[in-house]
Design an enzyme around this catalytic site. Structure first.
Site, mmCIF file in Angstrom:
data_model
loop_
_atom_site.group_PDB
_atom_site.id
_atom_site.type_symbol
_atom_site.label_atom_id
_atom_site.label_comp_id
_atom_site.label_asym_id
_atom_site.label_seq_id
_atom_site.Cartn_x
_atom_site.Cartn_y
_atom_site.Cartn_z
ATOM 1 N N GLY A 149 0.774 -1.140 0.023
ATOM 2 C CA GLY A 149 -0.030 0.060 0.025
ATOM 3 C C GLY A 149 0.775 1.047 -0.001
ATOM 4 O O GLY A 149 1.924 1.090 -0.626
ATOM 5 N N ASN A 150 0.407 2.327 0.628
ATOM 6 C CA ASN A 150 1.057 3.519 0.568
ATOM 7 C C ASN A 150 1.929 3.671 2.020
ATOM 8 O O ASN A 150 1.793 2.962 2.878
ATOM 9 C CB ASN A 150 0.334 4.719 0.331
ATOM 10 C CG ASN A 150 -0.500 4.956 1.565
ATOM 11 O OD1 ASN A 150 -0.140 5.168 2.814
ATOM 12 N ND2 ASN A 150 -1.944 4.932 1.425
ATOM 13 N N VAL A 181 0.237 4.601 5.432
ATOM 14 C CA VAL A 181 -0.364 3.533 6.277
ATOM 15 C C VAL A 181 0.834 2.277 6.460
ATOM 16 O O VAL A 181 0.847 1.857 7.827
ATOM 17 C CB VAL A 181 -1.421 2.912 5.241
ATOM 18 C CG1 VAL A 181 -1.894 1.398 6.068
ATOM 19 C CG2 VAL A 181 -2.398 3.935 5.087
ATOM 20 N N GLY A 182 1.807 2.587 5.622
ATOM 21 C CA GLY A 182 3.080 1.720 6.123
ATOM 22 C C GLY A 182 3.727 2.069 7.420
ATOM 23 O O GLY A 182 3.966 1.023 8.115
ATOM 24 N N GLU A 204 5.429 -3.068 1.310
ATOM 25 C CA GLU A 204 5.571 -2.839 -0.239
ATOM 26 C C GLU A 204 4.934 -1.776 -0.539
ATOM 27 O O GLU A 204 3.702 -1.599 -0.507
ATOM 28 C CB GLU A 204 4.884 -4.188 -0.861
ATOM 29 C CG GLU A 204 5.636 -5.582 -0.887
ATOM 30 C CD GLU A 204 6.997 -5.670 -1.704
ATOM 31 O OE1 GLU A 204 6.891 -5.313 -2.698
ATOM 32 O OE2 GLU A 204 7.932 -6.520 -1.323
ATOM 33 N N CYS A 261 2.077 0.294 -8.753
ATOM 34 C CA CYS A 261 3.337 0.782 -7.970
ATOM 35 C C CYS A 261 4.677 0.890 -8.798
ATOM 36 O O CYS A 261 5.406 1.906 -8.343
ATOM 37 C CB CYS A 261 3.535 -0.051 -6.555
ATOM 38 S SG CYS A 261 3.566 -1.793 -7.096
#
Lengths: 488, 467
Positions: free
Chosen positions: A188-189, A192-193, A210, A244
């Site tokens: 994800g982004n 949020v990572g 990732e 991505c």
């Protein structure tokens, strides 16, 4: 919260029962997963189409093909991946067994993303099952059709307690993250990572993140522009730019900017025809929120091509921006849409500097006939992965680890790297209870002689030279005797 | 002008050097490693004295990175070369390799129990990997800390390496900065704080933590040898070793045999008066002395038990009648105290181990291979050593690290180099063969899809992908 506790608790109990440890069990589950993908292909393609307006060809080749390949590889290689690996020994451990034993971690959590909703939960799942773990799968709620399908299908084919699917949005994911896992793989982004890693820190849970970023694409003046632009067009506009590792923006000399635009325009015509909106091969933006976000990036920009949009269908035409300023909004965030900014740079030095003063990207692309130039860009920059003279393709070679660095992520997976990500490599040394004479070297009371002998035994690594038990014993006895004698 | 972070300037300076590319060339890294080698040779006496006065020892004790240091330096550089990987059909004519890229500016935080060694081994790996490094030695071992802070900068390039002396407050501020990697050795509670700080910047970490390392002794074994090996592992460095056997699990019958054997081993090692033995150290600080002293109240001391607060001396002690609920069984002991918990059999021992946090290492002693293997296969831990203690870490071909509460990541030997490098997947294609590649371009006809499917069926055995 309680529901999450139950789901994870059940998975943990199932893991502790030991049934997912045997290779036979893991193979059986992987085979079942393969059957699921083959038998339910139509349903999977339909769900992806409903979520992303993706045609059968793309859905099959982007999502299903990859999963089938990963499954085939895992089933083929599992026995060798899971086998204990003997290691080089030193003189002191010559007669011992020393090896690295791959073991399951326990209960792992896989959080998927919405842009490739099927493959991004399935590919890690294959590795996690192969490594012998229990897996909690949380597909992205934004790609709701695929999420629902995964939640329906997995329990029909796999062990229900070991591999539960959890659906829901932010509140459910937050609740899930309070539970203790033995590894979390999140796609994800970066924002949020950070939240995922902070939650993992409370339990000292290792993570694979990732994430994303702006993947730069440098086009050298010395290259076949037509070929380069065709490849870039394919990679940029596939899945409507929602990839991505899509080339986010182009860096090139101002003298070739207009040629680049021309070539891409031509290619777009080839790919999608005169009226892109009616091409069955062109996807849509996932939802209104992202649609508006991407359109916002066009404000104040020189649109060399495209720019058309239709909110009702979340359609944004393939768009090219020229003479983009490094400070503009479109250059601040990952675009994740069919908008391709071109930033001009006067040299490869300027390009390298431009890339290095920004966050490390997930992918880096360079197009050039000059091999030395390509090597130079690779060695003077940092990125998750790299493809020279093409885009995206390093993703499809499973012998290459796929992952980010810095803001674009940590850890990697694909192929054997998935198996290793989801395994604990336990160092094992099994000695004999006999052979105590050599041990005397290390026991107190200490002496310089003992230190010297210890150095000798530890620093010599023997793999090919075999010293028999007797010779080793003799050495040990000699050492012990010499030390005893020298103490007087 | 607000109150900025006190270390921001230092970190920025090292970042600037990193971006300049100074640490990337092999020649540079080799030169720095050679300088580090000179530090070890020329300062050997100072290092021994510093660690001795910090740890209360005159001789012996944890090495100054001797075998590991040399091994690491030797092993590091060949692994720096990119590894070429197997290709699939699509990429056959391409060049595919994994590059080992440095991360950038890395932070190494060292613990107090092994003050020089646990700085040097990761430092060697980080330098070999081409990073800039900030080292933070433990503030609890003042002599070693001062030695490292004063001597190391005169050997290494100060553009790329720095030593920071910092207590708890300062370390918290140091951790607010963005690093490209953090290597931390210490307790699990500190580990959580480090990882939470790292999460704010998405900084990858290796955490070498601890736990209670169980030591199972079966009924069939050579008691004398077991006692010696367990005693050596337990009392080495005054028990202040992350991989020390923390407690023994054995049957009541074995306990009866083990006690006299342990007593004999301790006397062999340290003489009748361990307080006078030059090979037996002291507890590192008052706080830890008091902590370990409190733990002596669990069970009953049948060997040792004496303490001397002035010297921070605790005798090599063995406790019996210890209950799983006793205080000594709730935390990592990190002292010269060995509790024995009795269990009926190996199954009970395994259940006991599995009901607790996963330790850094599990030890099992038995002359019966099957028993050792049972314990190995039915438990989980960072590492495992059968029929001995501590020795698995002397083999640098084995990765050293924890799992769960005992840590994440690993190092030693080439694993140290791998820890400090980003493994970057690279594919270098040519501009030709566009006709073959055209299969992947729209518009997609049924025919194209058919070709793709057919191609993938044929190749699935070799797990290839045609796009």
């Amino acid at each position: 919260m309680e529901k999450m506790q139950q789901v994870v608790g059940r998975a943990r109990a199932a893991f502790n029962s030991g049934r997912c440890r045997s290779l036979e069990f893991r193979m059986q589950q992987l085979k079942a997963l393969e059957r699921m993908v083959q038998e339910k292909e139509e349903e999977i393609l339909a769900a992806i189409k409903a979520d992303l307006h993706k045609c059968g060809h793309n859905a099959y080749s982007h999502e299903i093909l990859g999963v089938l390949g990963e499954l085939a590889l895992a089933m083929d290689k599992l026995p060798s991946w899971a086998a204990p690996q003997p290691v080089k020994k030193n003189l002191l451990t010559m007669r011992d067994e020393a090896y690295i034993r791959p073991e399951p971690l326990g209960v792992v959590l896989i959080i998927g993303a919405w842009n490739y909703p099927f493959v991004l939960v399935m590919q890690p799942l294959v590795g996690a099952i192969a490594a012998g773990n229990a897996v909690v799968v949380k597909p992205s709620e934004i790609s709701e059709n695929t999420a629902r399908l995964v939640a329906d299908l997995l329990p029909q084919y796999l062990d229900r307690e070991l591999y539960p699917v959890v659906t829901g949005g932010v509140p459910e994911t937050t609740a899930l993250l309070t539970q203790r896992f033995d590894h979390i793989l999140y796609t994800g982004n970066s924002t949020v990572g950070k939240i995922v890693m902070a939650a993992a820190a409370k339990h000292l849970t290792p993570v694979t993140l990732e994430l994303g970023g702006k993947s730069p694409c440098y086009i050298d003046t010395d290259c076949d522009l037509a070929v380069a632009c065709r490849r870039i067009t394919w990679g940029k506009y596939m899945n409507c730019g929602q990839t991505c590792i899509a080339p986010d923006y182009i860096l090139c000399d101002p003298s070739i900017q207009s040629k680049v635009v021309e070539n891409i325009k031509e290619t777009l015509q080839e790919f999608y025809g005169e009226d892109v909106k009616s091409s069955p091969d062109y996807e849509r933006i996932i939802n209104k929120h992202h649609f508006r976000r991407i359109l916002g990036l066009l404000e104040g920009q020189k649109i060399a091509h495209g720019g058309e949009s239709d909110e009702a269908s979340c359609f944004i035409a393939p768009t090219i921006l020229t003479d983009v300023s490094a400070e503009s909004k479109v250059m601040e965030e990952e675009i994740f849409g069919p908008v391709l900014p071109i930033v001009t740079v006067k040299s490869v030095d300027e390009a390298i500097e431009f890339i290095n003063c920004r966050e490390k990207p997930l992918a880096l692309y360079v197009f050039s006939n000059n091999k030395k130039l390509i090597k130079r860009v690779i060695s003077e920059t940092s990125s998750g992965g790299f493809t020279g003279n093409d885009v995206i393709m390093h993703f499809f070679l499973s012998t290459l680890p796929f992952g980010g660095v810095g803001n674009s992520g940590m850890g990697a997976y694909h192929g054997k790297h998935s198996f290793e990500t989801f395994s604990h490599r336990r160092a094992c040394l099994i000695k004999d209870l006999k052979m105590e004479t050599t041990n005397k070297l290390r026991y107190p009371p200490g002496s310089q002689k003992k230190v010297d002998w210890a150095k000798f035994f530890l620093l010599k690594q023997f793999n090919k030279v075999r010293i028999g038990l007797i010779a080793l014993g003799l050495l040990g006895i000699v050492a012990a005797v010499v030390i005893k004698v020298s103490c007087f | 002008m607000g109150r900025g972070n006190p270390y921001a300037g230092l970190v920025r300076r090292l970042q600037a050097t990193w971006l300049s590319g100074k640490t990337r060339p092999m020649e540079y890294r080799v030169a720095q490693l050679e300088a580090l080698g000179r530090f070890l040779d020329e300062k050997k006496q100072d290092i021994l004295e510093a660690t001795a006065s910090d740890m209360g020892k005159v001789r012996g004790g944890p090495g100054t990175g001797g075998p590991h240091g040399q091994r690491s330096r030797g092993a590091a550089l060949p692994t720096a070369l990119p590894t070429h990987v197997d290709k699939n059909l699509v990429t056959q004519l391409d060049s595919a390799f994994i590059r080992k890229d440095p991360y950038g500016v890395v932070l190494i935080i060292a613990p107090w129990n092994c003050p020089i060694y646990v700085i040097l081994v990761p430092l060697i790996g980080a330098i070999a990997a081409g990073n800039c490094v900030i080292v933070k030695p433990s503030e609890m071992t003042k002599n070693s800390e001062r030695l490292v802070a004063e001597a190391l900068p005169s050997y290494l390039d100060n553009d790329c390496f720095a030593v920071v002396m910092a207590g708890v407050q300062e370390t918290t501020r140091l951790l607010e900065n963005k690093f490209d990697y953090i290597f931390f050795t210490g307790s699990s509670s500190m580990g959580r704080i480090v990882m939470a700080a790292a999460a704010k910047h998405l900084t990858p970490v290796t955490l070498e933590l601890g736990g209670k390392n169980p030591c199972y002794v079966s009924d069939t074994c050579d008691v004398q040898n077991v006692a010696r090996r367990v005693a050596w592992g337990r009392f080495f460095n005054m028990g202040q070793t992350c991989i020390a056997p923390d407690y023994v699990l054995c049957s009541v019958e074995m306990q009866e045999k083990l006690l006299p054997a342990l007593r004999e081993a301790i006397t062999d090692f340290y003489g009748p008066k361990p307080q006078e033995s030059p090979d037996f150290g002291r507890i590192v600080g008052d706080k830890h002395f008091q902590r370990v002293q409190m733990l002596l109240r669990s069970g009953r001391a049948v060997i040792g038990g004496q303490t001397d607060e002035k010297e921070r001396y605790i005798a090599p002690t063995v406790l019996v009648d210890v209950l799983p609920s006793d205080p000594i069984m709730q935390e990592e002991i990190f002292g010269p105290v060995l509790p024995i918990v009795t269990v009926a059999n190996v199954d009970e021992a395994i259940d006991f181990i599995n009901s607790r946090e996963r330790p850094l290492v599990v030890y099992a002693f038995s002359s019966d291979d099957k028993v050792v293997n049972q314990v190995l296969e039915r438990t989980s831990s960072g590492g495992f050593c059968g029929n001995d203690t501590l020795m698995h870490v002397t083999l640098t071909s084995l990765p050293f690290g924890g799992i769960g509460n005992s840590g994440l990541g690993r190092y030693h030997g080439k694993f140290t180099f791998d820890t400090f490098t980003h493994h970057r997947g690279c594919l270098h294609r040519g501009m030709g063969r566009e006709a073959l590649i055209a299969l992947r371009y729209p518009p997609y006809s049924q025919q194209k899809l058919g070709l793709v499917r057919a191609a993938s069926e044929v190749k699935r055995k070799g797990s290839c992908l045609l796009l």
